[in-house]
Scaffold this motif. Sequence first.
Motif, short mmCIF file in Angstrom:
data_model
loop_
_atom_site.label_atom_id
_atom_site.label_comp_id
_atom_site.label_asym_id
_atom_site.label_seq_id
_atom_site.Cartn_x
_atom_site.Cartn_y
_atom_site.Cartn_z
N ARG A 1 0.44 -0.80 -0.41
CA ARG A 1 -0.16 0.06 -0.02
C ARG A 1 0.58 1.57 -0.34
O ARG A 1 0.35 2.34 -0.58
N GLU A 2 1.58 0.93 0.83
CA GLU A 2 2.76 1.97 1.00
C GLU A 2 3.14 2.61 -0.55
O GLU A 2 4.05 4.07 -0.58
N ALA B 1 -6.96 -2.55 -3.03
CA ALA B 1 -7.12 -3.39 -4.23
C ALA B 1 -5.47 -3.22 -5.53
O ALA B 1 -5.05 -4.50 -5.68
N LEU B 2 -4.73 -2.15 -5.58
CA LEU B 2 -4.17 -2.34 -6.48
C LEU B 2 -2.80 -2.85 -5.45
O LEU B 2 -2.43 -3.74 -6.25
N ALA B 3 -2.96 -2.67 -4.31
CA ALA B 3 -1.30 -3.56 -3.65
C ALA B 3 -1.67 -5.31 -3.92
O ALA B 3 -0.58 -5.71 -3.43
N GLU B 4 -2.87 -5.55 -3.51
CA GLU B 4 -3.36 -6.70 -3.54
C GLU B 4 -3.22 -7.37 -4.62
O GLU B 4 -2.52 -8.80 -4.89
N LEU B 5 -3.06 -6.86 -5.70
CA LEU B 5 -2.58 -7.53 -7.18
C LEU B 5 -1.31 -7.45 -7.99
O LEU B 5 -1.20 -7.68 -8.74
N GLY B 6 -0.97 -6.78 -6.61
CA GLY B 6 0.76 -6.87 -7.10
C GLY B 6 0.92 -5.72 -7.92
O GLY B 6 2.15 -5.78 -8.45
N PHE C 1 -15.92 -2.91 3.91
CA PHE C 1 -14.19 -2.29 3.35
C PHE C 1 -13.63 -3.64 2.62
O PHE C 1 -13.35 -3.61 0.90
N LYS C 2 -13.35 -4.47 2.80
CA LYS C 2 -13.38 -6.18 2.01
C LYS C 2 -14.05 -6.44 1.30
O LYS C 2 -13.52 -6.86 -0.02
N GLU C 3 -15.16 -6.61 1.57
CA GLU C 3 -15.74 -6.90 0.59
C GLU C 3 -15.57 -5.74 -1.17
O GLU C 3 -15.54 -6.16 -1.88
N SER C 4 -15.56 -4.59 -1.09
CA SER C 4 -15.61 -3.41 -1.93
C SER C 4 -14.25 -4.32 -2.44
O SER C 4 -13.93 -3.71 -3.97
N VAL C 5 -13.12 -3.98 -1.65
CA VAL C 5 -11.76 -4.25 -1.80
C VAL C 5 -11.91 -5.01 -2.43
O VAL C 5 -11.73 -5.61 -3.85
#
Length: 293
Positions: free
Chosen positions: A9-10, A40-45, A183-187
Amino acid sequence: MNVQLPIGRELFEPRRPGSKDIAWCPGCGNFGIRNILISALAELGLKPNEVAIISGIGQAAKMPHYINANGYHTLHGRAIPIATGVKAANPELTVIAEGGDGDMYAEGGNHMLHAIRRNPDITVLIHDNQIYGLTKGQASPTTMVGMKTPTQPWGVFEKPFNPIALAVALDASFVARTFMGYFKESVEILKKAIRHKGLAIVDILHPCVSFNRINTYAWYREHTYWMEDGPFDRETAFRKAIETDPLPLGIFYINEKPAFEEQVPAYRKDRTPLWKRKPKLELVEKFFEGKRG
């Protein structure tokens, strides 16, 4: 917000973070949407240089200023055609078009219609707070009947625009709605939308704490529900889309079909992004010779 934020995220945080740099009202739902998008962007790498965020005009459209990624703050309602062009020029980018319900459904409504036809591989995020926030609270296309605003003191009498029903009716390739309070569902919905090959439309409900005292955080929790199944076939998705109270949340419809960039003549033989191609000077000279002649 008691959630586990993802590593990475950072990278998307502005280099000079601080509340004084963000022009949203304290408590605005845009803060939550920003957190959801960055997660979402961070979790997608993904990395900042791999992402382009295109916006129009409005409070939601300030998003490119508050995320460390490529950004383009364009004209009112014009985020979608600019995003389509960015993706066509560089299909390697993850392209997101972002704006409010006024920006996307009023000034940008015609572009939304034709983007559904073209199916560019972009994600369209609509911050839907059912009011114009930047211009101090007049009714937007999604404002509820009866709401009184500075420019509708007698109360709104037009029936609200239904973007979900429209998108399903026009056979859009990905249609979803969420409330940023989840939050989690939206991500998860945003991750699926970004990964989807083709136009992904996500209507994100959120409150405007300054100019909409009806559709509050509590109101959205009381007047929405999560669909157990989905995505649905087109007919079922449309029936779900026209439900009004409570409003269904989740992914309504997915229709896999070729993306716009895959059909552009410039890419039929050569998949090299346009911006990486070296100009053929002889063709340029021939063009200008023809003009002089």
